[in-house]
Every structure is written in C-alpha cells, then in structure tokens.
Design a protein around this motif. Structure first.
Motif, PDB file in Angstrom:
ATOM      1  N   THR A  40       0.828  -1.209   0.000  1.00  0.00           N
ATOM      2  CA  THR A  40       0.000   0.000   0.000  1.00  0.00           C
ATOM      3  C   THR A  40       0.859   1.255   0.000  1.00  0.00           C
ATOM      4  N   ALA A  41       1.971   1.238   0.749  1.00  0.00           N
ATOM      5  CA  ALA A  41       2.870   2.396   0.771  1.00  0.00           C
ATOM      6  C   ALA A  41       3.452   2.662  -0.610  1.00  0.00           C
ATOM      7  N   LEU A  42       3.814   1.614  -1.336  1.00  0.00           N
ATOM      8  CA  LEU A  42       4.348   1.795  -2.689  1.00  0.00           C
ATOM      9  C   LEU A  42       3.274   2.338  -3.635  1.00  0.00           C
ATOM     10  N   VAL A  43       2.048   1.850  -3.501  1.00  0.00           N
ATOM     11  CA  VAL A  43       0.955   2.353  -4.348  1.00  0.00           C
ATOM     12  C   VAL A  43       0.695   3.825  -4.054  1.00  0.00           C
ATOM     13  N   LEU A  47       0.938   7.079  -6.454  1.00  0.00           N
ATOM     14  CA  LEU A  47      -0.170   8.028  -6.616  1.00  0.00           C
ATOM     15  C   LEU A  47       0.266   9.452  -6.296  1.00  0.00           C
ATOM     16  N   LEU A  48       1.151   9.608  -5.315  1.00  0.00           N
ATOM     17  CA  LEU A  48       1.641  10.949  -4.987  1.00  0.00           C
ATOM     18  C   LEU A  48       2.438  11.525  -6.150  1.00  0.00           C
ATOM     19  N   ASP A  83     -10.522  24.461 -12.203  1.00  0.00           N
ATOM     20  CA  ASP A  83     -10.433  25.315 -11.028  1.00  0.00           C
ATOM     21  C   ASP A  83     -11.211  24.720  -9.861  1.00  0.00           C
ATOM     22  N   ARG A  84     -12.400  24.145 -10.139  1.00  0.00           N
ATOM     23  CA  ARG A  84     -13.174  23.506  -9.071  1.00  0.00           C
ATOM     24  C   ARG A  84     -12.463  22.256  -8.534  1.00  0.00           C
ATOM     25  N   LEU A  85     -11.701  21.603  -9.391  1.00  0.00           N
ATOM     26  CA  LEU A  85     -10.938  20.434  -8.950  1.00  0.00           C
ATOM     27  C   LEU A  85      -9.616  20.813  -8.300  1.00  0.00           C
ATOM     28  N   GLU A  86      -9.372  22.103  -8.115  1.00  0.00           N
ATOM     29  CA  GLU A  86      -8.146  22.617  -7.488  1.00  0.00           C
ATOM     30  C   GLU A  86      -6.899  22.200  -8.256  1.00  0.00           C
ATOM     31  N   ALA A  87      -7.037  22.146  -9.594  1.00  0.00           N
ATOM     32  CA  ALA A  87      -5.881  21.792 -10.421  1.00  0.00           C
ATOM     33  C   ALA A  87      -4.886  22.930 -10.515  1.00  0.00           C
ATOM     34  N   PHE A  88      -5.279  24.146 -10.160  1.00  0.00           N
ATOM     35  CA  PHE A  88      -4.349  25.274 -10.168  1.00  0.00           C
ATOM     36  C   PHE A  88      -3.757  25.536  -8.789  1.00  0.00           C
ATOM     37  N   ASP A  89      -4.137  24.713  -7.817  1.00  0.00           N
ATOM     38  CA  ASP A  89      -3.546  24.730  -6.476  1.00  0.00           C
ATOM     39  C   ASP A  89      -3.304  23.276  -6.063  1.00  0.00           C
ATOM     40  N   VAL A  90      -2.535  22.577  -6.877  1.00  0.00           N
ATOM     41  CA  VAL A  90      -2.385  21.131  -6.709  1.00  0.00           C
ATOM     42  C   VAL A  90      -1.816  20.782  -5.345  1.00  0.00           C
ATOM     43  N   PHE A  91      -0.738  21.425  -4.965  1.00  0.00           N
ATOM     44  CA  PHE A  91      -0.032  21.021  -3.753  1.00  0.00           C
ATOM     45  C   PHE A  91      -0.725  21.479  -2.478  1.00  0.00           C
ATOM     46  N   THR A  97      -3.462  16.463  -0.517  1.00  0.00           N
ATOM     47  CA  THR A  97      -3.217  16.367   0.921  1.00  0.00           C
ATOM     48  C   THR A  97      -3.659  15.018   1.460  1.00  0.00           C
ATOM     49  N   ALA A  98      -4.774  14.467   0.926  1.00  0.00           N
ATOM     50  CA  ALA A  98      -5.250  13.164   1.388  1.00  0.00           C
ATOM     51  C   ALA A  98      -4.248  12.062   1.049  1.00  0.00           C
ATOM     52  N   VAL A  99      -3.732  12.068  -0.187  1.00  0.00           N
ATOM     53  CA  VAL A  99      -2.731  11.066  -0.564  1.00  0.00           C
ATOM     54  C   VAL A  99      -1.466  11.236   0.270  1.00  0.00           C
TER      55      VAL A  99
END
Length: 245
Positions: A40-43, A47-48, A83-91, A97-99
């Motif tokens: 799971t840590a590798l997955v 994903l990160l 913008d609603r998906l926060e693609a312009f504030d990714v980090f 943050t959840a990942v």
C-alpha cells in the motif's frame, strides 16, 4: 434382540453472530493492516508522484496568479472545471493532501513494527545450529585433522563480520552459529525513515513557510524593513500563515 429408542440427534446451534462493535473493530483492524502494508505504501507513493503531474503541467496560483486567470479565460469550459478540482492549487488541494497524509500514516505504521522486530533480532543470539545437518538445505560433513580449538579459530576467522555464537554440548561437542544481513536491513530502515523525515519537512515548509522577493536599489538606495508583507514585490505565504507574524 434388544431394541432401544434413540432420540433424534439435535442440530448444532449456529454460532452467535458477532456484535456490531466487534464487527466494526475487526473491519478497522483489517483496514489498518492493509493501509500499513509495504504494498500500500508503494501504491500511495506512486499516486503521490502521479498527483504531482498537474502541478508541473498547469499554471499554479502560488507561482503566477495572472497566468492562471489567462488560462481560465482562454478555456471557458475546461478552465472552471479544473479550477473547481483545485488543479491550479495542486499542492494545497484536498486530494493531494489526502494522498500525502495516507502515505505518511502508511509509512509510519509499516516502519515502526519493522524497527521493533529488527531491534529484537539484533539483541537476540543467532539461531542454534541443528544437531542434524541434513535439516539444512546446503550442508557438508567431513573430518578435520586439527585440534578442536584450532578448528574453532579457523571457523571464527572465516565468519569475521558475522554475528556468531559458540555452543558447547555435553560430550565435548561444540557448534558455531552465525548470521548476517542486519546491516542491510538497518540501511533499508534508515532510508525509509529518511523518506518520512523528508515528507515531514516538506509538509512543515508548506504549512509554516513563506517566500518573498523585493527589488532593492544598490549604492545608497532605500533599504528593506520586513515588518509587513506589503513591502515585498511578491509574497507567498504558507497554508498555516498569513504573513502578519
């Protein structure tokens, strides 16, 4: 002839169903074991890295808000969706943050038991050599034309750098056990704990750090007094700070 009436065998009663609390505890335990596994840590690490790709391909508000506005204006359909998906504030987005948080929990939950087992193995003596050498997958049996003490010295010289122990059995029978590989496991643990430290340092910098730039004229020009973010030409505060401190 004797006839005996036997009562019909009663069906075994089904086992009682576990209580909702017990089921919830079992489910939480299974989820924790899955989360803290190395797979799971590798997955999550993959994903990160995958989640950071939009931050490199799309303009980010923390770097250049003007380019973000131009990107949204040039793409009136796709821009607001991103913008609603926060693609312009990714980090600073909720999904990144959840990942990030799941990766931290997974690594810590995976490494602490491994560290505990490694310390226990280092403190314990090597496994005793079996009396029957045929139990070993690779073994050889022969006679040495040398005294016992000299033979033991030669064995110890060959096993230099190994964790070894000598056992004396009744009847003047002596056995030597040796193990190695602990340094490799220690290096593996140091690497993974360094990765955890790197993730903690990056998260701390994103939360409490800030960046500012100002043009200062040399040779007698006005200086800089950083009492307010307003004196900077550009100022980017972290997620947990607004620059007033």
């Amino acid at each position: 002839m004797t006839v005996t009436d036997r009562a019909p065998a009663s069906k075994p009663s089904p086992p009682p169903e576990p209580s909702p609390l017990r089921r919830a505890v079992a489910t939480a335990r299974n989820l924790w074991r899955q989360l803290t596994s190395m797979r799971t840590a590798l997955v999550l690490l993959f994903l990160l890295a995958l989640a950071a790709v939009p931050g490199a391909l799309l303009p980010q508000r923390s770097l250049n808000a003007g380019k973000v506005d131009e990107y949204i204006a040039a793409r009136p359909v796709l821009g607001p969706v991103l913008d609603r998906l926060e693609a312009f504030d990714v980090f600073a987005s909720f999904w990144f943050t959840a990942v990030y948080a799941l990766l931290m929990v997974s690594l810590i939950g995976c490494l602490i038991p491994r560290l505990r087992e490694h310390l226990r193995a280092v403190r314990s003596a090597p496994v005793p050599a079996p009396r029957n050498l045929s139990r070993l997958p690779h073994h050889h049996q022969g006679l040495l034309d040398a005294p016992v003490e000299e033979s033991l010295d030669r064995v110890h010289d060959l096993l230099r750098g190994w964790r070894r122990t000598t056992r004396t059995e009744p009847g003047a029978v002596q056995a030597v056990s040796a193990e190695k590989g602990y340094l490799r496991e220690a290096g593996n643990l140091v690497f993974h704990f360094s990765l955890v430290g790197l993730l903690v340092a990056v998260a701390t910098g994103r939360l409490f750090g800030y960046e500012g730039s100002v043009i200062v004229i040399a040779d007698g020009g006005p200086g800089l007094c950083n009492t307010s973010p307003a004196v900077y030409d550009s100022f980017r505060a972290g997620a947990a700070t607004d620059g007033t401190g």
